[in-house]
Scaffold this motif. Structure first.
Motif, PDB file in Angstrom:
ATOM      1  N   SER A 180       1.015  -1.099   0.067  1.00  0.00           N
ATOM      2  CA  SER A 180       0.213  -0.294   0.081  1.00  0.00           C
ATOM      3  C   SER A 180       1.407   1.571   0.199  1.00  0.00           C
ATOM      4  O   SER A 180       2.614   1.070   0.531  1.00  0.00           O
ATOM      5  CB  SER A 180      -0.790   0.278   1.247  1.00  0.00           C
ATOM      6  OG  SER A 180      -0.077  -0.030   2.091  1.00  0.00           O
ATOM      7  N   GLY A 181       0.058   2.250  -0.202  1.00  0.00           N
ATOM      8  CA  GLY A 181       0.985   3.847   0.050  1.00  0.00           C
ATOM      9  C   GLY A 181       1.514   4.191   1.282  1.00  0.00           C
ATOM     10  O   GLY A 181       2.311   4.195   1.248  1.00  0.00           O
ATOM     11  N   ALA A 182       0.895   3.330   2.185  1.00  0.00           N
ATOM     12  CA  ALA A 182       0.649   4.444   3.246  1.00  0.00           C
ATOM     13  C   ALA A 182       2.629   3.158   4.046  1.00  0.00           C
ATOM     14  O   ALA A 182       3.482   3.653   4.880  1.00  0.00           O
ATOM     15  CB  ALA A 182       0.058   3.808   4.595  1.00  0.00           C
ATOM     16  N   ASN A 195       5.435   4.285   2.003  1.00  0.00           N
ATOM     17  CA  ASN A 195       6.241   5.984   2.809  1.00  0.00           C
ATOM     18  C   ASN A 195       6.589   5.136   4.731  1.00  0.00           C
ATOM     19  O   ASN A 195       7.650   5.942   4.716  1.00  0.00           O
ATOM     20  CB  ASN A 195       4.667   6.529   3.185  1.00  0.00           C
ATOM     21  CG  ASN A 195       3.971   7.495   1.861  1.00  0.00           C
ATOM     22  OD1 ASN A 195       5.778   7.713   1.476  1.00  0.00           O
ATOM     23  ND2 ASN A 195       3.567   8.065   2.016  1.00  0.00           N
ATOM     24  N   PHE A 223      -0.397  14.543   2.655  1.00  0.00           N
ATOM     25  CA  PHE A 223      -0.984  13.529   3.094  1.00  0.00           C
ATOM     26  C   PHE A 223      -0.561  12.231   2.719  1.00  0.00           C
ATOM     27  O   PHE A 223      -0.425  11.897   1.674  1.00  0.00           O
ATOM     28  CB  PHE A 223      -2.365  13.097   2.164  1.00  0.00           C
ATOM     29  CG  PHE A 223      -3.438  11.599   2.661  1.00  0.00           C
ATOM     30  CD1 PHE A 223      -4.068  12.031   4.123  1.00  0.00           C
ATOM     31  CD2 PHE A 223      -3.697  10.562   2.320  1.00  0.00           C
ATOM     32  CE1 PHE A 223      -4.555  10.805   4.781  1.00  0.00           C
ATOM     33  CE2 PHE A 223      -3.490   9.217   2.456  1.00  0.00           C
ATOM     34  CZ  PHE A 223      -4.594   9.560   4.176  1.00  0.00           C
ATOM     35  N   HIS A 224      -0.250  11.574   3.785  1.00  0.00           N
ATOM     36  CA  HIS A 224       0.944  10.208   3.358  1.00  0.00           C
ATOM     37  C   HIS A 224       0.367   8.483   3.916  1.00  0.00           C
ATOM     38  O   HIS A 224       1.172   7.684   4.281  1.00  0.00           O
ATOM     39  CB  HIS A 224       1.929  10.271   4.520  1.00  0.00           C
ATOM     40  CG  HIS A 224       2.915  11.975   3.727  1.00  0.00           C
ATOM     41  ND1 HIS A 224       3.285  12.069   2.200  1.00  0.00           N
ATOM     42  CD2 HIS A 224       3.410  13.282   4.058  1.00  0.00           C
ATOM     43  CE1 HIS A 224       3.617  12.771   1.988  1.00  0.00           C
ATOM     44  NE2 HIS A 224       3.724  14.127   3.322  1.00  0.00           N
ATOM     45  N   GLU A 275       4.677  15.661  -1.299  1.00  0.00           N
ATOM     46  CA  GLU A 275       3.820  14.799  -2.717  1.00  0.00           C
ATOM     47  C   GLU A 275       4.258  15.987  -4.026  1.00  0.00           C
ATOM     48  O   GLU A 275       4.509  17.335  -4.045  1.00  0.00           O
ATOM     49  CB  GLU A 275       2.769  14.924  -2.259  1.00  0.00           C
ATOM     50  CG  GLU A 275       1.961  14.490  -1.700  1.00  0.00           C
ATOM     51  CD  GLU A 275       0.698  13.994  -1.152  1.00  0.00           C
ATOM     52  OE1 GLU A 275      -0.631  14.558  -1.500  1.00  0.00           O
ATOM     53  OE2 GLU A 275       0.719  15.668   0.424  1.00  0.00           O
ATOM     54  N   GLU A 291      -4.928  15.291  -1.489  1.00  0.00           N
ATOM     55  CA  GLU A 291      -6.304  15.118  -1.243  1.00  0.00           C
ATOM     56  C   GLU A 291      -6.164  16.516  -0.188  1.00  0.00           C
ATOM     57  O   GLU A 291      -7.800  16.895   0.567  1.00  0.00           O
ATOM     58  CB  GLU A 291      -5.832  14.307   0.655  1.00  0.00           C
ATOM     59  CG  GLU A 291      -5.830  13.017   0.193  1.00  0.00           C
ATOM     60  CD  GLU A 291      -6.587  12.417  -0.421  1.00  0.00           C
ATOM     61  OE1 GLU A 291      -8.098  12.464  -0.187  1.00  0.00           O
ATOM     62  OE2 GLU A 291      -6.477  11.480  -1.440  1.00  0.00           O
ATOM     63  N   ASP A 329       6.469  11.568  -1.890  1.00  0.00           N
ATOM     64  CA  ASP A 329       5.268  10.860  -1.958  1.00  0.00           C
ATOM     65  C   ASP A 329       5.051  10.546  -3.824  1.00  0.00           C
ATOM     66  O   ASP A 329       4.018  11.874  -3.345  1.00  0.00           O
ATOM     67  CB  ASP A 329       4.266  11.177  -1.442  1.00  0.00           C
ATOM     68  CG  ASP A 329       3.070   9.917  -1.247  1.00  0.00           C
ATOM     69  OD1 ASP A 329       2.780   9.202  -1.896  1.00  0.00           O
ATOM     70  OD2 ASP A 329       2.598  10.038   0.128  1.00  0.00           O
ATOM     71  N   VAL A 368       2.607   8.157  -4.738  1.00  0.00           N
ATOM     72  CA  VAL A 368       1.165   7.036  -4.212  1.00  0.00           C
ATOM     73  C   VAL A 368       0.397   7.623  -5.198  1.00  0.00           C
ATOM     74  O   VAL A 368      -0.388   6.637  -5.845  1.00  0.00           O
ATOM     75  CB  VAL A 368       0.717   6.897  -2.771  1.00  0.00           C
ATOM     76  CG1 VAL A 368      -0.335   6.073  -3.210  1.00  0.00           C
ATOM     77  CG2 VAL A 368       2.188   6.014  -2.005  1.00  0.00           C
ATOM     78  N   GLN A 369       0.139   9.118  -4.955  1.00  0.00           N
ATOM     79  CA  GLN A 369      -1.267   9.402  -6.185  1.00  0.00           C
ATOM     80  C   GLN A 369      -0.896   9.701  -7.471  1.00  0.00           C
ATOM     81  O   GLN A 369      -1.907   9.722  -7.946  1.00  0.00           O
ATOM     82  CB  GLN A 369      -2.543  10.154  -5.431  1.00  0.00           C
ATOM     83  CG  GLN A 369      -3.284   9.969  -5.552  1.00  0.00           C
ATOM     84  CD  GLN A 369      -4.792  11.518  -4.676  1.00  0.00           C
ATOM     85  OE1 GLN A 369      -5.494  12.212  -5.900  1.00  0.00           O
ATOM     86  NE2 GLN A 369      -4.819  11.652  -3.214  1.00  0.00           N
ATOM     87  N   LYS A 388      -1.316   2.605  -5.799  1.00  0.00           N
ATOM     88  CA  LYS A 388      -2.164   2.410  -6.353  1.00  0.00           C
ATOM     89  C   LYS A 388      -2.214   2.220  -7.557  1.00  0.00           C
ATOM     90  O   LYS A 388      -2.370   1.062  -8.139  1.00  0.00           O
ATOM     91  CB  LYS A 388      -2.355   4.622  -6.362  1.00  0.00           C
ATOM     92  CG  LYS A 388      -3.111   4.679  -4.520  1.00  0.00           C
ATOM     93  CD  LYS A 388      -3.406   6.493  -5.093  1.00  0.00           C
ATOM     94  CE  LYS A 388      -4.133   6.493  -3.475  1.00  0.00           C
ATOM     95  NZ  LYS A 388      -5.420   6.680  -2.769  1.00  0.00           N
TER      96      LYS A 388
HETATM   97  N1  PLP Z   1       0.295   8.944  -0.225  1.00  0.00           N
HETATM   98  C1  PLP Z   1      -0.771   9.430  -0.744  1.00  0.00           C
HETATM   99  C2  PLP Z   1      -0.577  11.058  -1.560  1.00  0.00           C
HETATM  100  C3  PLP Z   1      -2.136   8.831  -0.873  1.00  0.00           C
HETATM  101  O1  PLP Z   1      -2.917   9.727  -1.556  1.00  0.00           O
HETATM  102  C4  PLP Z   1      -2.470   8.346  -0.156  1.00  0.00           C
HETATM  103  C5  PLP Z   1      -4.213   7.721  -0.363  1.00  0.00           C
HETATM  104  O2  PLP Z   1      -4.602   8.363  -0.501  1.00  0.00           O
HETATM  105  C6  PLP Z   1      -1.513   7.426   0.426  1.00  0.00           C
HETATM  106  C7  PLP Z   1      -0.634   8.092   0.716  1.00  0.00           C
HETATM  107  C8  PLP Z   1      -1.498   6.021   1.398  1.00  0.00           C
HETATM  108  O3  PLP Z   1      -1.963   5.050   0.166  1.00  0.00           O
HETATM  109  P1  PLP Z   1      -3.066   4.212   0.809  1.00  0.00           P
HETATM  110  O4  PLP Z   1      -4.342   4.676   1.218  1.00  0.00           O
HETATM  111  O5  PLP Z   1      -2.730   2.951  -0.933  1.00  0.00           O
HETATM  112  O6  PLP Z   1      -1.992   3.577   2.011  1.00  0.00           O
END
Ligand code: PLP
Length: 427
Positions: free
Chosen positions: A117-119, A122, A148-149, A200, A205, A233, A235-236, A270
């Motif tokens: 996952s993204g979290a 990170n 947002f992380h 980011e 978010e 980051d 992720v998004q 993602k």
């Molecule tokens: N980092 C960013 C920029 C995100 O937008 C998100 C989720 O929306 C995350 C981290 C966390 O990712 P995850 O929900 O897969 O843990």
């Protein structure tokens, strides 16, 4: 081999209320959900349990990079699951090496760690940063306000928004937040304990806010000067959504002095798996060796199924030139939305973003929305659902479009027509 093309499941139930009650009774209520129960999807469309069709411009919050029920993803899943779904990271699999190579080829020489996952991606970056500074007693990571992380304890500690922390204090120590796109604020926040800066490429978010080129270049310079890791980051905003693999590559296109820009670490998730849960972090050489044997791990990270899917997605994106498509179609959508902003200035404030990561900002005082205390973005999105379009709120006043990278122009036209039809009722 079985035919991998998915067959559409006909709607069999029309019982949103019972689905909602069943879920609420059995599932932790940690999500605010829209009153929709979805049953199946195909391409950029999803259907709810009543059989109503929606154009999905939210893409599962930037996840379904190839749309729903994509036949090639299904095929990759089926083929790989017939060979090997999981083995432990106690052993080698060629797929991890292949996927790691694919990612490093798109950024720069380095190494990749796979997670889910993204979290979690990170979290790997925080740990790499702490390892980097450990001998000098450095551990502090500076992040941006409104960032947002992720929702792990580390993730909410890193996130620059009070609302995600509330009720979970004390936070993990060692995170500081400063205003985004403000180099002087970061410079002033650096202490002898600072080890890294995490931002980011585009804040997702809280309103689709891109980093400026000067900010990115300034951060690189500052990190070099102070021996800090620059972490992004992605992720998004990553995975070709902006028209380039990573958003910083797009933001810095054609910018003087940016040719050699590189962060030291990048998190991803993602769209990487198109809906199959997989995350990754990339660390530039020599930092790829910071997380040495026994220092980090996760059972499912880099499992053959996830790697096979991610590799197939890379192949399709390249074959179908979806990065260019995201860039071109995104620019067209943004132009169309900009025309709506001009036409309906009392409803729409502005539009921003890159490629298929677009934020449409609503005016703060739309009369229709003042009668309800739900955020304007949520009320707007609820009304768009009635018209058969899914989008994602970002903050209280921004509606986000994060569609599949293979969204068709005719579909975008349909979405824009419905958005305009709604906006016209709010004047
Ligand atoms: N980092 C960013 C920029 C995100 O937008 C998100 C989720 O929306 C995350 C981290 C966390 O990712 P995850 O929900 O897969 O843990």
């Amino acid at each position: 081999m079985n035919e991998p093309i998915p067959t559409l499941v006909p709607p069999v139930r029309n019982d949103f209320a019972s689905i909602q009650a069943h879920l609420n009774k059995n599932v932790v209520p940690s999500y605010g959900r829209f009153p929709l129960a979805l049953s199946h999807g195909l391409g950029s469309y999803v259907w709810d349990v009543t059989g109503k069709r929606y154009l999905d411009l939210g893409g599962g919050i930037a996840v379904t990079s190839l749309g729903h029920s994509n036949a090639e993803i299904t095929e990759a899943l089926i083929e790989q699951s017939r060979k090997l779904i999981h083995i432990s990271n106690l052993y080698y699999t060629d797929l991890q090496g292949q996927l790691g190579e694919r990612i490093t080829d798109l950024i720069a020489p380095g190494k990749v760690f796979f997670c889910n996952s993204g979290a979690e991606a990170n979290e790997g970056l925080y740990k790499a940063a702490r390892k980097f500074g450990h001998e000098q007693g450095r551990f502090e990571i500076i992040t941006a306000e409104n960032s947002f992380h992720g929702r792990t304890l580390g993730g909410i500690s890193a996130t620059g928004q009070d609302k995600v922390k509330k009720g979970f204090e004390p936070m993990v120590p060692g995170f500081k937040h400063v205003p985004y796109n403000d180099l002087e604020a970061i410079r002033a926040a650096i202490s002898p304990a600072t080890v890294a800066i995490l931002i980011e490429g585009i804040q997702g978010e809280t309103g689709v806010t891109p980093a400026t080129p000067a900010y990115l270049l300034g951060l690189r310079k500052l990190c070099d000067e102070k021996n800090l890791l620059l972490l992004i980051d992605g992720v998004q905003c990553g995975h070709f959504r902006t028209g380039r693999f990573q958003s910083f590559q797009r933001i810095l296109e054609g910018v003087e002095g940016a040719e050699s820009f590189l962060p030291d670490g990048i998190s991803m998730a993602k769209s990487l798996g198109g809906g199959f849960p997989i995350g990754a972090l990339w660390l530039r050489n020599p930092y790829g060796d910071l997380l040495s044997a026994g220092t980090h791990g996760t059972t499912f990270g880099g499992n053959p199924l996830g790697c096979a899917v991610a590799l197939r997605i890379f192949e399709v994106i390249q074959r179908d030139q979806l990065a260019q498509h995201a860039r071109d179609l995104g620019a067209w959508i943004k132009n169309q939305l900009a025309a709506l902003v001009t036409k309906y200035p009392t409803v729409l404030k502005t539009v921003r973003g890159f490629g298929l990561m677009i934020g449409l900002e609503l005016q703060p005082n739309i009369a229709t929305f003042t009668q309800d205390d739900k955020p304007a973005a949520v009320q707007f999105i609820n009304r768009l659902h009635e018209k058969g379009v899914l989008t994602i709120p970002s903050g209280n006043h921004i509606v986000r479009l994060l569609p599949a990278l293979n969204l068709q122009k005719s579909e975008a036209e349909e979405g824009l027509e419905k958005i305009e039809a709604l906006v016209a009722t709010l004047v």
